[in-house]
Motif scaffolding. Structure first.
Motif, short mmCIF file in Angstrom:
data_model
loop_
_atom_site.label_atom_id
_atom_site.label_comp_id
_atom_site.label_asym_id
_atom_site.label_seq_id
_atom_site.Cartn_x
_atom_site.Cartn_y
_atom_site.Cartn_z
N GLU A 1 0.85 -1.21 0.00
CA GLU A 1 0.00 0.00 0.00
C GLU A 1 0.88 1.25 0.00
N LEU A 2 2.12 1.12 0.51
CA LEU A 2 3.00 2.27 0.65
C LEU A 2 3.87 2.49 -0.58
N ASP A 3 4.09 1.43 -1.35
CA ASP A 3 4.90 1.56 -2.57
C ASP A 3 4.12 0.99 -3.75
N MET A 4 3.14 1.77 -4.17
CA MET A 4 2.21 1.28 -5.19
C MET A 4 2.86 1.09 -6.55
N ASP A 5 3.81 1.98 -6.90
CA ASP A 5 4.46 1.83 -8.21
C ASP A 5 5.29 0.57 -8.28
N LYS A 6 6.03 0.31 -7.20
CA LYS A 6 6.87 -0.90 -7.16
C LYS A 6 5.98 -2.15 -7.25
N THR A 7 4.86 -2.11 -6.53
CA THR A 7 3.93 -3.25 -6.51
C THR A 7 3.33 -3.48 -7.89
N LEU A 8 2.86 -2.39 -8.49
CA LEU A 8 2.23 -2.50 -9.80
C LEU A 8 3.22 -2.99 -10.85
N TYR A 9 4.44 -2.45 -10.76
CA TYR A 9 5.45 -2.84 -11.75
C TYR A 9 5.80 -4.32 -11.64
N ALA A 10 6.16 -4.73 -10.41
CA ALA A 10 6.64 -6.11 -10.22
C ALA A 10 5.52 -7.15 -10.40
N ASN A 11 4.33 -6.83 -9.91
CA ASN A 11 3.25 -7.85 -9.90
C ASN A 11 2.35 -7.82 -11.12
N SER A 12 2.26 -6.66 -11.79
CA SER A 12 1.33 -6.56 -12.92
C SER A 12 2.04 -6.38 -14.25
N PHE A 13 3.04 -5.47 -14.31
CA PHE A 13 3.67 -5.18 -15.61
C PHE A 13 4.70 -6.24 -15.99
N VAL A 14 5.55 -6.63 -15.03
CA VAL A 14 6.60 -7.61 -15.36
C VAL A 14 6.00 -8.92 -15.91
N PRO A 15 4.91 -9.46 -15.32
CA PRO A 15 4.34 -10.69 -15.90
C PRO A 15 3.92 -10.51 -17.36
N VAL A 16 3.40 -9.33 -17.71
CA VAL A 16 3.01 -9.09 -19.11
C VAL A 16 4.26 -9.01 -19.99
N ILE A 17 5.30 -8.35 -19.48
CA ILE A 17 6.57 -8.28 -20.24
C ILE A 17 7.11 -9.69 -20.49
N LEU A 18 7.11 -10.52 -19.45
CA LEU A 18 7.66 -11.88 -19.60
C LEU A 18 6.77 -12.74 -20.50
N ALA A 19 5.45 -12.54 -20.43
CA ALA A 19 4.54 -13.30 -21.30
C ALA A 19 4.79 -12.91 -22.76
N GLU A 20 4.97 -11.63 -23.00
CA GLU A 20 5.23 -11.16 -24.36
C GLU A 20 6.58 -11.71 -24.86
N ALA A 21 7.56 -11.69 -23.98
CA ALA A 21 8.89 -12.20 -24.35
C ALA A 21 8.83 -13.70 -24.65
N ALA A 22 8.06 -14.43 -23.83
CA ALA A 22 7.93 -15.88 -24.05
C ALA A 22 7.20 -16.16 -25.37
N LEU A 23 6.16 -15.39 -25.61
CA LEU A 23 5.38 -15.55 -26.85
C LEU A 23 6.27 -15.31 -28.07
N ARG A 24 7.03 -14.22 -28.05
CA ARG A 24 7.90 -13.90 -29.18
C ARG A 24 9.02 -14.92 -29.35
N SER A 25 9.48 -15.49 -28.23
CA SER A 25 10.59 -16.44 -28.29
C SER A 25 10.08 -17.87 -28.46
N LYS A 26 8.76 -18.04 -28.52
CA LYS A 26 8.11 -19.35 -28.70
C LYS A 26 8.52 -20.34 -27.62
N ILE A 27 8.49 -19.87 -26.37
CA ILE A 27 8.81 -20.74 -25.24
C ILE A 27 7.67 -20.66 -24.21
N LYS A 28 7.76 -21.54 -23.21
CA LYS A 28 6.71 -21.62 -22.20
C LYS A 28 6.98 -20.61 -21.07
N LEU A 29 5.90 -20.06 -20.53
CA LEU A 29 6.01 -19.22 -19.32
C LEU A 29 5.27 -19.89 -18.18
N VAL A 30 5.96 -20.05 -17.06
CA VAL A 30 5.29 -20.45 -15.82
C VAL A 30 5.22 -19.20 -14.95
#
Ligand SMILES: NC(=O)c1ccc[n+]([C@@H]2O[C@H](COP(=O)([O-])OP(=O)(O)OC[C@H]3O[C@@H](n4cnc5c(N)ncnc54)[C@H](OP(=O)(O)O)[C@@H]3O)[C@@H](O)[C@H]2O)c1
Length: 276
Positions: free
Chosen positions: A66-95
């Motif tokens: 609650e005190l560091d909303m940008d850090k939380t949003l970045y690590a928990n919401s944006f990074v998973p989308v970045i890694l999903a996109e990277a996995a999709l482009r690299s044709k590999i699996k994401l867990v």
């Protein structure tokens, strides 16, 4: 059955280190801030599966989110989308490691929460940030190779500040509400199994049944008789809301993994824990 995966784990924290040690695979120490960071890391290690253990669960507790909303949003919401996109482009699996702490739950009326139930716990910023990434990654389930595993309240057989046993011993104040819990050694075995069968989609990855903290404390006291704890009401220890809930493990069992009841593992867990 899939051939043995070549894994690369992102997120050098509690779960990331546990997974990379147990599955004997590479652990990235790159800060993932852009899509290019992820793509370069994948190009260097050439994995066929990446495991996302990046996240922000707060320094001491999820209240810190609650005190560091940008850090939380970045690590928990944006990074998973970045890694999903990277996995999709690299044709590999994401867990992706998700969380079960994303539901309201009525103990008197509801059956255990399944993967088909829609997350509705918006009361905590941590939970919201995990819901955002779940819903974003679910969009890709049809065409992409994504496995999403919801863990909850990790209990481990060795000390770590994020192990619920460490936390209970440290605060020595416990509530008595049954909750779904993930025993980390069982999580690691389930992860290996799900990779072996090339599972895709969403799985609740907790143990069966429910843990009442006083039960765990009583087992701990068998090994450390001097330890004292106090039973408290939830509003005596926490200012912010928390989820308390039971999750269904039926889907995981139907996939062929033998899920143990949490109460079956407590003695084994504590016996090992006190050796450290
Ligand atoms: N622990 C729990 O109680 C629990 C329960 C349910 C679900 N989960 C989920 O399990 C996952 C792993 O949690 P954990 O307990 O292992 O957390 P953790 O110990 O805090 O590890 C998370 C790691 O991610 C790193 N990180 C954060 N942002 C990053 C970025 N942009 N690039 C690279 N690394 C970054 C952190 O590094 P810094 O510390 O240097 O920022 C930290 O090493 C998370 O998704 C969490 O939501 C955890």
């Amino acid at each position: 059955m899939k051939k043995k995966s070549k894994l690369l784990v992102f997120g050098k924290g509690f779960m990331g280190q546990r997974i990379s040690a147990e599955l004997d695979c590479a652990l990235s120490d790159r800060r993932i801030l852009t899509l290019n960071d992820a793509i370069e890391e994948i190009a260097e290690y050439k994995p066929d599966t990446i495991v996302n253990c990046i996240g922000y669960t707060g320094k001491n507790s999820v209240d810190d989110c609650e005190l560091d909303m940008d850090k939380t949003l970045y690590a928990n919401s944006f990074v998973p989308v970045i890694l999903a996109e990277a996995a999709l482009r690299s044709k590999i699996k994401l867990v992706h490691i998700s969380s079960g702490c994303i539901y309201h739950y009525d103990y008197a009326r509801q059956p255990p929460i399944t993967e088909n139930d829609i997350p509705d716990f918006f009361d905590l910023y941590y939970s919201r940030s995990k819901i955002y990434s779940e819903r974003a990654l679910e969009v890709l389930f049809k065409g992409c190779d994504i496995l999403m595993l919801r863990i909850r309240i990790p209990l481990d057989n060795r000390p770590h500040p994020k192990n619920i046993l460490n936390k209970l011993i440290k605060y020595a104040k416990v509530i008595d509400i049954p909750n779904s819990v993930t025993y980390v050694p069982d999580f690691l075995a389930a992860l290996k199994y799900l990779l072996q069968i090339d599972a895709k989609g969403l799985y609740n990855l907790t143990n069966k049944g429910a843990l009442r903290y006083p039960h765990l404390m009583e087992i701990y006291k068998r090994y450390r008789p001097d330890f004292q704890y106090e039973l408290v009401q939830i509003n005596q220890v926490l200012q912010t809301p928390r989820t308390n809930l039971i999750m269904s493990t039926q889907k995981l069992e139907e996939a062929g993994f033998a899920v143990r009841d949490i109460n079956e593992v407590l003695e084994e867990c504590v016996k090992e824990y006190v050796k450290y």
